[in-house]
Design a protein around this motif. Structure first.
Motif, PDB file in Angstrom:
ATOM      1  N   TYR A  21      -8.393   1.433  -7.666  1.00  0.00           N
ATOM      2  CA  TYR A  21      -7.885   2.275  -6.399  1.00  0.00           C
ATOM      3  C   TYR A  21      -7.711   3.860  -7.213  1.00  0.00           C
ATOM      4  O   TYR A  21      -6.765   3.781  -7.906  1.00  0.00           O
ATOM      5  CB  TYR A  21      -6.700   1.992  -5.782  1.00  0.00           C
ATOM      6  N   ASN A  73      -7.102   8.592  -0.975  1.00  0.00           N
ATOM      7  CA  ASN A  73      -6.754   7.665   0.197  1.00  0.00           C
ATOM      8  C   ASN A  73      -8.015   6.878   0.083  1.00  0.00           C
ATOM      9  O   ASN A  73      -8.708   6.659   1.319  1.00  0.00           O
ATOM     10  CB  ASN A  73      -6.155   8.199   1.196  1.00  0.00           C
ATOM     11  N   HIS A 115      -1.621  -1.646  -6.771  1.00  0.00           N
ATOM     12  CA  HIS A 115      -1.717  -1.161  -5.280  1.00  0.00           C
ATOM     13  C   HIS A 115      -1.326  -2.204  -4.151  1.00  0.00           C
ATOM     14  O   HIS A 115      -0.669  -1.793  -3.493  1.00  0.00           O
ATOM     15  CB  HIS A 115      -3.173  -1.201  -4.957  1.00  0.00           C
ATOM     16  N   SER A 158       2.030  -1.277  -1.837  1.00  0.00           N
ATOM     17  CA  SER A 158       1.865  -1.383  -0.362  1.00  0.00           C
ATOM     18  C   SER A 158       2.949  -2.104   0.122  1.00  0.00           C
ATOM     19  O   SER A 158       3.699  -1.941   1.274  1.00  0.00           O
ATOM     20  CB  SER A 158       0.579  -2.379   0.038  1.00  0.00           C
ATOM     21  N   ASN A 159       3.457  -2.984  -0.696  1.00  0.00           N
ATOM     22  CA  ASN A 159       4.625  -4.034  -0.277  1.00  0.00           C
ATOM     23  C   ASN A 159       5.744  -3.337  -0.290  1.00  0.00           C
ATOM     24  O   ASN A 159       6.650  -3.257   0.444  1.00  0.00           O
ATOM     25  CB  ASN A 159       4.613  -5.169  -1.266  1.00  0.00           C
ATOM     26  N   ARG A 181       5.972  -0.109   0.098  1.00  0.00           N
ATOM     27  CA  ARG A 181       5.957   1.119   1.425  1.00  0.00           C
ATOM     28  C   ARG A 181       6.232   0.133   2.635  1.00  0.00           C
ATOM     29  O   ARG A 181       6.830   0.731   3.496  1.00  0.00           O
ATOM     30  CB  ARG A 181       4.461   1.625   1.395  1.00  0.00           C
ATOM     31  N   LYS A 182       5.910  -0.892   2.847  1.00  0.00           N
ATOM     32  CA  LYS A 182       6.281  -1.788   4.006  1.00  0.00           C
ATOM     33  C   LYS A 182       7.569  -2.443   3.760  1.00  0.00           C
ATOM     34  O   LYS A 182       8.150  -2.974   4.705  1.00  0.00           O
ATOM     35  CB  LYS A 182       5.252  -3.034   4.055  1.00  0.00           C
ATOM     36  N   SER A 215       6.443  -8.712  -2.261  1.00  0.00           N
ATOM     37  CA  SER A 215       5.948  -8.137  -3.654  1.00  0.00           C
ATOM     38  C   SER A 215       6.423  -8.902  -4.895  1.00  0.00           C
ATOM     39  O   SER A 215       5.823  -8.953  -6.010  1.00  0.00           O
ATOM     40  CB  SER A 215       6.019  -6.811  -3.462  1.00  0.00           C
TER      41      SER A 215
END
Lengths: 547, 547
Positions: free
Chosen positions: B455, B460, B527, B531-532, B534-535, B541
């Motif tokens: 990524y 984005n 990545h 993401s985890n 952020r969530k 995670s």
């Protein structure tokens, strides 16, 4: 003074720290038997930095320590032997080994004095070869010191006299010594505090600092807080401080219409833990997550709990976003808490702002509503972003300042300059300096009450006249026969001198933008000397000068 | 390496040279019993300086020496006792006295490597308190070194590979140590020479320099020239060099249609005198008065006289005015002399230009006809005028680089990153790096020939895939158990690595203006981790990472 001397000169500027061409020139002088010829160089700059109207002279202490310790080691000399051309006469290296500054004399403006373009700051006289060898080191020691000191003085002016200024530029400076130099000379220029611990130890500058974001984000839950108790300021038995804070958090949230759940648990834990470690020095950074949703709530909960135990929290630091707006909001919260919980001191807690502050942003900040008591400045202060160098030169002043080249059959190499200031004739309660006057050292000093003719530099103006009401010599004899001849100023002493010197100036010369020019003038005798040099009439000027 | 070690670390960055808040935080960690917690910080920057497409990492040697010598003196500790709050537990000072870096490990990119924004340059792992205390010093040692090294690399690109570059910024640097740092790291960045004698001695950098204008203007007549004789290169008997030069001056003036009277006698005397001192190293500055009316005539007269005695003059330096135009005129004179007097080497003499050269002026210079062989750069090089600071930070990378704050119930504090480069699949004869990839240290390294998902950072973009043709680990283990674990690079070694690293880059990433972005990417695992975070799905995670 003891502190200064601990930092030996060999660390700061060994004599080999110079441009190679100083050695090749010294050799050529030596080879021609000219190395003992008397020479006089003046160190000055041609323009004030930052498009400003003034500068502050700094670096003198470092220059004097450098001169006192000027001596080449055997290792230095062997290195020079290896890089100078192979046909260099070996006796030259013997000459270098025995060289010191015992035949050099220096007069200088006092460290911290407000100075102007083309005024000689340092006059170096002595044998040609050694005086030439000193050039680069002296320039290096004066240039950045004076530049950053002047920059600090401008931040001081932009900040106004009330607000406190914290220097915190170490991590952005030109290496360790650049950072130390910045701390010392920004303090002299008008800063109040530094974050640099070594500068505190070496120079006696007050140090400050509490915590970074990394401290706050290193906590994730209240379980990490240990110990969780705190002994009240006036008590003996530990109190469950964690529970006390939780109670205060509930009350604060209720008062401000916030929900305790919105508070970051890690942030609360970090502040709690810090307060337990330092209950009398509680000044956390409160923008690690969100100031109004979490940071200020955590601070108030912990701060009010400290107050309950008779401790006095200090305040908060804001390090991101719109400092003015946030400071007003935070002050508002402090006032509400102060009033509602009857804790008078809570409304006057310190608010420290530290978000890439520049001179311009400080000026802007003053135009807006804000509640910032202390401003921390790093990058823009120490790197002098808008002009990262001061162009000091080391030259024969008469020739250089007037952009005329000449032979030296005249006297100018031997001329020294006194710089004098005339105070305003009708000013009260203070008399402000109105002019710096450059004379030959052999001229009689201007006298109070006696009319004086002068020629302003930089203008093709005719002769002007003034009757001084006050005359001050700006030059001090600071070094002779290898010794420093006046007590070295400590950083606090130079700071007092700098601030007094700045305060004495007319405000229109201190304007940060488009200041009025301060007059720098030459005496009639220098004017005549220069005219004669320009005409190439060396005999005439020689006659004039020998009178 | 011997040379490096001579300059002890205590001089360069004693551990007290840090921000005070590092100590207050260390105390708070210590007080809470967290000081031994394992911690991992990454040092990186968020944007390439100078609006460029790359940077060059530098300062590693200084960091390693700092770490190896990290130890507080009794004096340091007593100072801290005097400035930390009075209720600081005395045992903390005992803890500080015993502190060193024996529990710290460092992995780093090699000094001189081309690096990019957000790639971790240095990973510091060890007990929380000590790793925190290192922050400011490491930033201070890397920031300016990498900035000025990158600046030098840009000057190198602007100058082209043929032209030689001389660093001469000491007098405009941030003090003595700033000047030394500049000399060392501009050499690594691609400069060939320095004027700084101490840098030559300490770092083994070739030094250069001959004379300043002050040398030329210190002479006024030929009577000052002494001795006036010179022994020919292949002879024994001294020749009357003054008469020889006078003869050549007449011939040169006749050839060029000039009058001998227009020559400044002082300038001729200065050049004569220097040539007698250094007949094999004759490279005078020739613009003290007027290049075409006097300087170049003096040079040719003296230079041709040297040639007659079998010496080889080196060339001339131009330090003012339009360097391109003057260099072309001077070369033209050299060619005429070479041809007319049958002195073949005279047409290829060096022309050195040194008039406040900036990156921009160097680029402009290349667009115009010019005959400049060596360019000397001072102020704009060492102060990095267009961006005088690099904003390196020292943070938990996952959180900082993605601008997300989080609790630490996950693993990221313990994550380390490997940075890998994929060479282009179809390039010859060189393979150029195409991407830096940041992974978790526990991940298997990407393999040649095996497709890899990644990524790109800063975009984005969805996942992309590539099959590496070559993979190189950029990280080296450089410090563990208190010892430096690889041979320290000398400045010449780091310079070779830097130049190789720069040459390997695609030209479009090295453009000085509007370069194409080089890809910095993260692995799929990072990545997912991000993401985890952020969530806020820490459990997920955690599970992911422990796989």
């Amino acid at each position: 003074q003891i502190l200064l001397n601990k930092r030996s000169v060999r660390e700061r500027a060994p004599p080999l720290l110079t441009d190679l061409y100083q050695f090749t020139m010294a050799y050529a002088y030596w080879r021609a038997g000219r190395h003992q010829e008397p020479a006089v160089f003046e160190l000055f700059f041609r323009d004030n930095p930052f498009s400003g109207g003034f500068s502050v002279f700094a670096g003198l202490t470092d220059c004097l320590l450098f001169l006192r310790n000027f001596h080449f080691t055997d290792e230095d000399v062997e290195y020079l032997r290896s890089v100078l051309p192979s046909n260099t006469d070996p006796d030259f290296f013997t000459f270098l080994k025995g060289l010191d500054c015992s035949a050099v004399s220096i007069s200088a403006v006092a460290e911290g004095t407000v100075v102007f373009a083309r005024v000689p700051l340092l006059e170096v006289s002595g044998p040609l070869a050694v005086v030439q060898l000193l050039e680069t080191s002296l320039l290096c020691l004066v240039n950045y010191a004076s530049l950053v000191c002047t920059n600090a003085a401008r931040f001081r002016i932009a900040a106004g006299p009330r607000r406190r200024l914290l220097e915190m530029g170490l991590r952005r400076a030109q290496g360790p010594d650049g950072g130390l130099t910045a701390s010392r000379y920004t303090y002299i220029g008008g800063f109040d505090l530094t974050s640099n611990a070594l500068a505190g130890r070496l120079f006696g500058i007050p140090v400050a600092g509490t915590m970074a974001h990394s401290y706050v984000t290193s906590f994730s839950s209240l379980e990490e807080v240990w110990p969780q108790t705190l002994v009240p300021s006036e008590g003996d038995d530990p109190i469950d401080f964690l529970s006390l804070v939780k109670g205060w958090l509930g009350r604060v949230c209720q008062l401000l219409g916030a929900r305790p759940q919105q508070v970051r648990e890690g942030e609360l834990a970090a502040l709690l833990s810090y307060a337990i470690a330092y209950p009398n020095n509680f000044l956390p950074v409160i923008d690690s997550y969100n100031v109004s949703c979490s940071g200020v709530l955590c601070f108030c909960a912990v701060g009010l709990a400290l107050c309950e135990l008779q401790y006095q929290p200090l305040g908060v630091r804001l390090d991101s976003g719109d400092l003015c707006k946030q400071s007003v909001e935070v002050r508002c919260v402090f006032r509400e808490c102060s009033k509602h919980f009857s804790v008078p001191k809570f409304e006057s807690l310190l608010i420290v702002g530290t978000n890439s502050v520049s001179e311009q942003s400080l000026v802007e900040l003053n135009k807006r509503d804000n509640e910032i008591d202390v401003v921390g400045v790093g990058t823009h202060l120490v790197t002098c972003t808008s002009q990262p160098s001061l162009g000091c030169v080391y030259k024969l002043w008469v020739l250089a300042v007037l952009n005329c080249a000449s032979t030296f059959s005249l006297y100018p190499r031997l001329a020294a300059f006194m710089v004098l200031r005339r105070a305003a004739e009708r000013t009260s309660p203070f008399s402000h300096p109105q002019m710096d006057l450059i004379c030959l050292s052999e001229e009689p000093a201007p006298k109070v009450g006696v009319p004086l003719n002068y020629y302003p530099l930089g203008l093709n103006k005719a002769v002007q006249s003034v009757t001084p009401s006050q005359v001050t010599s700006l030059r001090l004899d600071v070094f002779s026969h290898g010794e420093i001849t006046l007590p070295l100023s400590t950083a606090p002493e130079s700071r007092v001198h700098a601030q007094t010197s700045l305060q004495a100036m007319y405000p229109h010369h201190k304007k940060l933008q488009e200041p009025e020019n301060y007059t720098v003038a030459i005496s009639e005798r220098i004017h005549l000397l220069v005219s004669n040099i320009r005409k190439g009439n060396s005999k005439g000027s020689h006659f004039l000068l020998s009178n």
